[in-house]
Design a protein around this motif. Structure first.
Motif, short mmCIF file in Angstrom:
data_model
loop_
_atom_site.label_atom_id
_atom_site.label_comp_id
_atom_site.label_asym_id
_atom_site.label_seq_id
_atom_site.Cartn_x
_atom_site.Cartn_y
_atom_site.Cartn_z
N ASN A 129 0.79 -1.15 -0.02
CA ASN A 129 -0.10 -0.06 0.15
C ASN A 129 1.11 1.30 0.03
O ASN A 129 2.02 1.31 0.24
CB ASN A 129 -0.92 -0.14 1.05
N VAL A 130 -0.01 2.55 -0.21
CA VAL A 130 0.84 3.57 -0.26
C VAL A 130 1.66 3.97 1.08
O VAL A 130 2.81 4.53 1.11
CB VAL A 130 -0.18 4.87 -0.52
N GLU A 131 0.95 3.62 2.40
CA GLU A 131 1.63 3.75 3.60
C GLU A 131 2.99 3.12 3.51
O GLU A 131 4.14 3.93 4.25
CB GLU A 131 1.02 3.07 4.60
N PHE A 132 3.31 2.07 2.90
CA PHE A 132 4.55 1.41 2.90
C PHE A 132 5.46 2.18 2.16
O PHE A 132 6.72 2.32 2.59
CB PHE A 132 4.53 -0.10 2.47
N TYR A 133 5.25 2.67 1.02
CA TYR A 133 6.01 3.65 0.18
C TYR A 133 6.54 4.90 0.79
O TYR A 133 7.55 5.34 0.83
CB TYR A 133 5.43 3.90 -1.34
N ILE A 134 5.52 5.19 1.61
CA ILE A 134 5.96 6.63 2.33
C ILE A 134 7.16 6.31 3.24
O ILE A 134 7.91 7.18 3.34
CB ILE A 134 4.67 7.20 2.83
N TYR A 135 6.75 5.26 4.24
CA TYR A 135 7.59 5.10 5.21
C TYR A 135 9.02 4.48 4.55
O TYR A 135 10.28 4.56 4.94
CB TYR A 135 7.01 4.10 5.94
N GLY A 136 8.96 3.72 3.38
CA GLY A 136 10.13 3.33 2.93
C GLY A 136 10.94 4.39 2.44
O GLY A 136 12.25 4.51 2.63
N ILE A 137 10.33 5.26 1.86
CA ILE A 137 11.31 6.60 1.08
C ILE A 137 11.78 7.26 2.42
O ILE A 137 12.93 7.72 2.38
CB ILE A 137 10.40 7.53 0.27
N LEU A 138 11.11 7.51 3.48
CA LEU A 138 11.50 8.27 4.61
C LEU A 138 12.60 7.36 5.33
O LEU A 138 13.78 8.17 5.89
CB LEU A 138 10.45 8.57 5.62
N GLY A 139 12.60 6.11 5.31
CA GLY A 139 13.65 5.20 5.59
C GLY A 139 14.89 5.41 5.06
O GLY A 139 15.96 5.44 5.44
N GLY A 140 14.56 5.54 3.80
CA GLY A 140 15.82 5.49 2.68
C GLY A 140 16.52 6.76 2.68
O GLY A 140 17.66 6.74 2.79
N LEU A 141 15.63 7.78 2.98
CA LEU A 141 16.24 9.28 3.05
C LEU A 141 17.21 9.28 4.32
O LEU A 141 18.43 9.66 4.38
CB LEU A 141 15.32 10.35 2.94
N THR A 142 16.48 9.02 5.30
CA THR A 142 17.12 9.28 6.87
C THR A 142 18.36 8.23 6.94
O THR A 142 19.38 8.50 7.65
CB THR A 142 16.17 8.95 7.77
N GLY A 143 18.35 7.00 6.62
CA GLY A 143 19.32 6.08 6.53
C GLY A 143 20.35 6.57 5.75
O GLY A 143 21.72 6.24 6.21
N ALA A 144 20.29 6.92 4.32
CA ALA A 144 21.49 7.58 3.65
C ALA A 144 22.04 8.78 4.21
O ALA A 144 23.48 8.70 4.32
CB ALA A 144 20.75 7.94 2.24
N VAL A 145 21.38 9.63 4.99
CA VAL A 145 21.87 10.69 5.55
C VAL A 145 22.81 10.14 6.62
O VAL A 145 23.89 10.74 7.13
CB VAL A 145 20.96 11.79 6.10
#
Length: 293
Positions: A62-78
């Motif tokens: 679902n959309v919620e998964f993609y939202i949290y996935g993107i936020l996790g990828g961003l914070t993880g990379a930083v």
């Protein structure tokens, strides 16, 4: 049987995290910039993940998964970029124990945001972390003073700690909405995408960085990616199958391994005082995580 598997996962997580830090420090000391090292780690893992991407039914998420996935990828990379920057500028035996401040930040945040007053164990944990930090920071030129916060390695490590704490929340949510494997794939691929933009923000000259790569560094990059990937997967596995509080407490044991590796590989000094401080910090952090609420 599950308990034994969980223990092995924690052990592999501790070992892989420490070895990844050692290899990242070696790469930035002798070869490339931290932002480039961070990007290549994700890039290598992404090549591996792409092989299995067709097996996942992405449209069922679902959309919620993609939202949290993107936020996790961003914070993880930083977070990982700041961690590599800290390793380049500082000592492994100093930067490792600072990770225990994650539990302290969580406790303080609870007081400020949720008005949760820590019990006697939480208060004792805070005092022990501060007391243990005295022995760690006393080995630096700045000693145990506010001047230590002006050091670039300490600043970068604190930024890494903050972003990794936020990332952990997003990763946990992604695991709940999908699975451990899908969480791993999204972390690696989105981490690769966002770490590329982080590299651009730091004005990293990619062509110049590529020129520094030699056969020896390629081997180190592969080892680093394997260690980093194993750390990422086992972290997700432990969060899925174990109480997060217990897991975080067990993860603090990597502090001792970082001390040993910093002493043996990078010939870092004052190891006895750092060990004493780290042992006290581990006790304080464990009290906060397990008994502080």
């Amino acid at each position: 049987m599950q308990l034994l598997v969980n223990i092995m996962a924690v052990l592999f997580r501790i070992l892989s995290n420490s070895f990844a830090n050692v290899l990242q420090k070696k790469l930035t000391s002798n070869y490339n910039s931290p932002s480039f090292v961070n990007y290549i780690n994700y890039l290598i893992l992404s090549f591996f993940c792409i092989l299995f991407m067709p097996l996942i039914h992405w449209t069922n998420l679902n959309v919620e998964f993609y939202i949290y996935g993107i936020l996790g990828g961003l914070t993880g990379a930083v977070a990982n970029c700041f961690m590599v920057m800290a390793l380049k500028n500082g000592e492994l035996s100093v930067l490792g124990p600072i990770n225990a401040y994650k539990s302290l930040i969580g406790l303080v945040s609870g007081v400020i945001i949720l008005h949760e007053i820590p019990n006697i164990y939480g208060g004792l944990g805070i005092l022990l972390i501060i007391f243990g930090s005295y022995f760690i920071f006393d080995t630096l030129d700045e000693k145990f003073t506010l001047k230590v916060l002006k050091r670039k390695d300490i600043q970068y490590r604190i930024f890494a700690l903050l972003f990794s704490a936020i990332e952990a929340v997003f990763i946990k949510k992604v695991i709940i909405l999908s699975s451990i494997s899908i969480s791993f794939f999204t972390t690696c691929i989105l981490g690769m995408i966002f770490s590329y933009f982080v590299m651009k923000i730091f004005n990293t000259n990619i062509r110049q960085e590529i020129k520094f790569i030699c056969f020896k560094s390629i081997f180190l990059y592969v080892l680093t990616a394997v260690s980093f990937g194993l750390m990422t997967y086992t972290t997700a596995f432990v969060f899925k199958h174990m109480n997060v509080g217990y897991a975080l407490a067990l993860f603090q044991l990597s502090i001792i391994l970082n001390l040993f590796l910093g002493y043996k590989i990078f010939n870092e000094k004052n190891i006895k005082k750092k060990f004493l401080g780290s042992f006290i910090i581990i006790i304080g952090s464990t009290l906060i995580i397990l008994l502080g609420n």
